[in-house]
Design a protein around this motif. Structure first.
Motif, mmCIF file in Angstrom:
data_model
loop_
_atom_site.group_PDB
_atom_site.id
_atom_site.type_symbol
_atom_site.label_atom_id
_atom_site.label_comp_id
_atom_site.label_asym_id
_atom_site.label_seq_id
_atom_site.Cartn_x
_atom_site.Cartn_y
_atom_site.Cartn_z
ATOM 1 N N TYR A 51 13.812 153.088 70.267
ATOM 2 C CA TYR A 51 13.485 151.665 70.327
ATOM 3 C C TYR A 51 12.136 151.397 70.982
ATOM 4 C CZ TYR A 51 17.578 150.164 67.946
ATOM 5 O OH TYR A 51 18.502 149.940 66.945
ATOM 6 N N ASN A 52 11.629 152.357 71.710
ATOM 7 C CA ASN A 52 10.239 152.259 72.156
ATOM 8 C C ASN A 52 9.329 152.318 70.938
ATOM 9 O OD1 ASN A 52 8.069 152.159 74.049
ATOM 10 N ND2 ASN A 52 7.837 154.369 73.866
ATOM 11 N N ARG A 53 9.658 153.195 70.003
ATOM 12 C CA ARG A 53 8.903 153.309 68.748
ATOM 13 C C ARG A 53 9.089 152.047 67.893
ATOM 14 N NH1 ARG A 53 11.357 157.844 65.824
ATOM 15 N NH2 ARG A 53 12.787 156.265 65.050
ATOM 16 N N ASN A 54 10.341 151.599 67.769
ATOM 17 C CA ASN A 54 10.599 150.378 66.994
ATOM 18 C C ASN A 54 9.866 149.177 67.582
ATOM 19 O OD1 ASN A 54 12.264 151.837 65.316
ATOM 20 N ND2 ASN A 54 14.174 151.005 66.123
ATOM 21 N N SER A 55 9.827 149.123 68.912
ATOM 22 C CA SER A 55 9.143 148.015 69.586
ATOM 23 C C SER A 55 7.651 148.036 69.282
ATOM 24 C CB SER A 55 9.360 148.107 71.102
ATOM 25 O OG SER A 55 10.723 147.923 71.425
ATOM 26 N N TYR A 56 7.095 149.222 69.228
ATOM 27 C CA TYR A 56 5.677 149.352 68.889
ATOM 28 C C TYR A 56 5.414 148.823 67.487
ATOM 29 C CZ TYR A 56 1.285 151.481 67.450
ATOM 30 O OH TYR A 56 0.026 151.685 66.946
ATOM 31 N N TYR A 57 6.287 149.175 66.547
ATOM 32 C CA TYR A 57 6.040 148.797 65.163
ATOM 33 C C TYR A 57 6.254 147.310 64.899
ATOM 34 C CZ TYR A 57 5.201 153.562 63.657
ATOM 35 O OH TYR A 57 4.655 154.800 63.488
ATOM 36 N N ILE A 58 7.240 146.699 65.553
ATOM 37 C CA ILE A 58 7.402 145.252 65.352
ATOM 38 C C ILE A 58 6.228 144.518 65.991
ATOM 39 C CG2 ILE A 58 8.875 144.880 67.389
ATOM 40 C CD1 ILE A 58 10.300 142.681 65.924
ATOM 41 N N ALA A 59 5.762 145.011 67.145
ATOM 42 C CA ALA A 59 4.592 144.406 67.783
ATOM 43 C C ALA A 59 3.362 144.545 66.895
ATOM 44 C CB ALA A 59 4.344 145.064 69.141
ATOM 45 N N LYS A 60 3.198 145.707 66.310
ATOM 46 C CA LYS A 60 2.057 145.943 65.426
ATOM 47 C C LYS A 60 2.102 145.013 64.217
ATOM 48 C CE LYS A 60 -0.248 149.578 62.765
ATOM 49 N NZ LYS A 60 -0.197 151.011 62.357
ATOM 50 N N ALA A 61 3.305 144.791 63.685
ATOM 51 C CA ALA A 61 3.442 143.903 62.527
ATOM 52 C C ALA A 61 2.955 142.501 62.861
ATOM 53 C CB ALA A 61 4.903 143.873 62.068
ATOM 54 N N PHE A 62 3.282 142.002 64.057
ATOM 55 C CA PHE A 62 2.830 140.674 64.454
ATOM 56 C C PHE A 62 1.324 140.638 64.681
ATOM 57 C CE2 PHE A 62 7.242 139.466 65.205
ATOM 58 C CZ PHE A 62 7.211 138.111 64.931
ATOM 59 N N VAL A 63 0.787 141.682 65.304
ATOM 60 C CA VAL A 63 -0.657 141.723 65.553
ATOM 61 C C VAL A 63 -1.436 141.737 64.240
ATOM 62 C CG1 VAL A 63 -2.523 143.161 66.460
ATOM 63 C CG2 VAL A 63 -0.479 142.779 67.836
ATOM 64 N N VAL A 64 -0.942 142.514 63.281
ATOM 65 C CA VAL A 64 -1.604 142.584 61.973
ATOM 66 C C VAL A 64 -1.473 141.248 61.231
ATOM 67 C CG1 VAL A 64 -1.505 143.660 59.687
ATOM 68 C CG2 VAL A 64 -1.370 145.079 61.739
ATOM 69 N N ASP A 116 -0.322 145.925 73.121
ATOM 70 C CA ASP A 116 0.428 146.374 74.300
ATOM 71 C C ASP A 116 1.310 145.263 74.851
ATOM 72 O OD1 ASP A 116 -0.558 148.927 74.221
ATOM 73 O OD2 ASP A 116 -2.103 148.601 75.731
ATOM 74 N N ALA A 117 0.784 144.049 74.881
ATOM 75 C CA ALA A 117 1.548 142.919 75.420
ATOM 76 C C ALA A 117 2.800 142.673 74.582
ATOM 77 C CB ALA A 117 0.694 141.665 75.471
ATOM 78 N N LEU A 118 2.648 142.675 73.246
ATOM 79 C CA LEU A 118 3.797 142.431 72.381
ATOM 80 C C LEU A 118 4.755 143.616 72.367
ATOM 81 C CD1 LEU A 118 2.239 140.547 69.334
ATOM 82 C CD2 LEU A 118 3.200 139.641 71.462
ATOM 83 N N HIS A 119 4.223 144.816 72.512
ATOM 84 C CA HIS A 119 5.076 145.998 72.626
ATOM 85 C C HIS A 119 5.995 145.862 73.833
ATOM 86 C CE1 HIS A 119 5.297 150.681 73.157
ATOM 87 N NE2 HIS A 119 6.451 150.150 72.818
ATOM 88 N N ASN A 120 5.446 145.421 74.948
ATOM 89 C CA ASN A 120 6.245 145.239 76.163
ATOM 90 C C ASN A 120 7.307 144.156 75.985
ATOM 91 O OD1 ASN A 120 4.886 147.225 77.610
ATOM 92 N ND2 ASN A 120 3.354 145.801 78.401
ATOM 93 N N VAL A 121 6.966 143.094 75.266
ATOM 94 C CA VAL A 121 7.937 142.026 75.001
ATOM 95 C C VAL A 121 9.101 142.571 74.171
ATOM 96 C CG1 VAL A 121 8.323 139.822 73.822
ATOM 97 C CG2 VAL A 121 6.239 140.170 75.162
ATOM 98 N N ALA A 122 8.773 143.332 73.129
ATOM 99 C CA ALA A 122 9.818 143.886 72.263
ATOM 100 C C ALA A 122 10.668 144.909 72.997
ATOM 101 C CB ALA A 122 9.179 144.524 71.025
ATOM 102 N N LEU A 123 10.039 145.677 73.884
ATOM 103 C CA LEU A 123 10.786 146.676 74.644
ATOM 104 C C LEU A 123 11.711 146.002 75.656
ATOM 105 C CD1 LEU A 123 11.155 149.708 74.870
ATOM 106 C CD2 LEU A 123 9.329 149.749 76.577
ATOM 107 N N GLU A 124 11.259 144.911 76.234
ATOM 108 C CA GLU A 124 12.123 144.141 77.131
ATOM 109 C C GLU A 124 13.334 143.610 76.363
ATOM 110 O OE1 GLU A 124 13.565 142.736 80.597
ATOM 111 O OE2 GLU A 124 11.726 143.918 80.374
ATOM 112 N N ALA A 125 13.127 143.275 75.096
ATOM 113 C CA ALA A 125 14.235 142.813 74.253
ATOM 114 C C ALA A 125 15.265 143.924 74.061
ATOM 115 C CB ALA A 125 13.707 142.341 72.905
ATOM 116 N N PHE A 126 14.804 145.172 74.061
ATOM 117 C CA PHE A 126 15.732 146.303 73.956
ATOM 118 C C PHE A 126 16.674 146.330 75.159
ATOM 119 C CE2 PHE A 126 16.412 150.685 75.562
ATOM 120 C CZ PHE A 126 17.360 151.100 74.630
ATOM 121 N N PHE A 127 16.123 146.163 76.345
ATOM 122 C CA PHE A 127 16.951 146.166 77.555
ATOM 123 C C PHE A 127 17.926 144.983 77.557
ATOM 124 C CE2 PHE A 127 12.995 148.336 79.076
ATOM 125 C CZ PHE A 127 13.552 149.592 79.176
#
Length: 200
Positions: free
Chosen positions: A30-43, A53-64
Motif C-alpha cells: 500500500y506504500n506502492r499503491n499510495s504512490y501510484y494514486i498520488a501520481k495519478a492526481f499529480v499527472v 510526496d505530499a499526496l503520497h503521504n496523504v494516501a499512505l495516511e489513508a492506509f493507516f
C-alpha cells in the motif's frame, strides 16, 4: 502459507493477530499503491502545484485509517481507495494554490483522466490472456530475476497487480496510466517473457 500468497483481506486478519510479517507485506504493497494514486492526481492536475510526496503521504495516511476502521464488509482495496481518493481531493481543495500553482480549476474526479469506470475484463482488448498469467503466477519475480532480462518497475508492478486479480480499471488508477499505455506495457512485458520462456 507465505504472506506473499495471501490476499489483502487475509493479511489484515493476520495483522489483527499481531503478525509482523503480514503487516510488513501489506504496508509495502500500500506504500506502492499510495504512490501510484498520488501520481495519478499529480499527472491529472499538474496546475495544482502540490507535490507528489505530499499526496503520497496523504494516501499512505489513508492506509493507516483504513486498517484501523476496516470491518471486512467489503474487500480491503476498494475500501482504502475510497478513503485515499477522498482524502487527496480534500487536501487538494485546501492546498491547491501552494507551490508554483497559478491557476486551479478544482477537483471533480479522476474520471476524465482514466476513462470510464466500468469493469473491464482482460481479454484480447488489453492483450492479456489466461496463459500469460498462468505461466508466471505468484513466482514471476523470481523467474524474471533469474532470466537476466531487464524489467522496469512499472512492468513488475503491473504484472503483480494482474496476478493479484485487480480489474483493469483499478490498475489504470493505481499506476496512473491510460488504456494505450497499459497496452504498450503489456506488449513490452510479453516480449520479454517470451524471450525468458524460450531460454528455459
Amino acid at each position: 502459507m507465505p504472506v506473499k500468497f495471501l490476499t489483502d483481506d487475509e493479511l489484515v486478519d493476520l495483522i489483527r493477530l499481531s503478525d509482523d510479517e503480514a503487516y510488513k507485506a501489506l504496508f509495502k504493497k500500500y506504500n506502492r499503491n499510495s504512490y501510484y494514486i498520488a501520481k495519478a492526481f499529480v499527472v491529472a492536475y499538474p496546475e495544482s502545484g502540490i507535490s507528489l510526496d505530499a499526496l503520497h503521504n496523504v494516501a499512505l495516511e489513508a492506509f493507516f485509517t483504513a486498517l484501523k476502521k476496516y470491518s471486512g464488509k467489503e474487500t480491503f482495496y476498494p475500501y482504502w481507495y475510497t478513503i485515499a481518493e477522498n482524502a487527496i481531493k480534500a487536501y487538494m481543495h485546501e492546498n491547491s494554490y501552494e507551490g508554483n500553482a497559478k491557476q486551479f480549476a478544482g477537483i471533480d474526479s479522476l474520471d476524465r483522466y482514466i476513462g470510464d469506470k466500468q469493469n473491464t475484463t482482460l481479454g484480447d482488448e488489453y492483450g492479456v490472456d489466461d496463459e500469460f498469467i498462468a505461466n508466471y503466477g505468484n513466482d514471476y519475480l523470481t523467474r524474471m530475476a533469474e532470466s537476466g532480462a531487464s524489467f522496469r518497475q512499472i512492468e513488475k508492478d503491473l504484472i503483480q497487480l494482474l496476478v493479484d486479480n485487480y480489474p483493469v480499471e483499478e490498475i489504470l488508477k493505481i499506476l496512473g496510466i491510460d488504456k494505450t499505455r497499459f497496452q504498450s506495457i503489456i506488449r513490452s512485458i510479453k516480449r520479454k517473457l517470451t524471450v525468458v520462456k524460450n531460454h528455459h
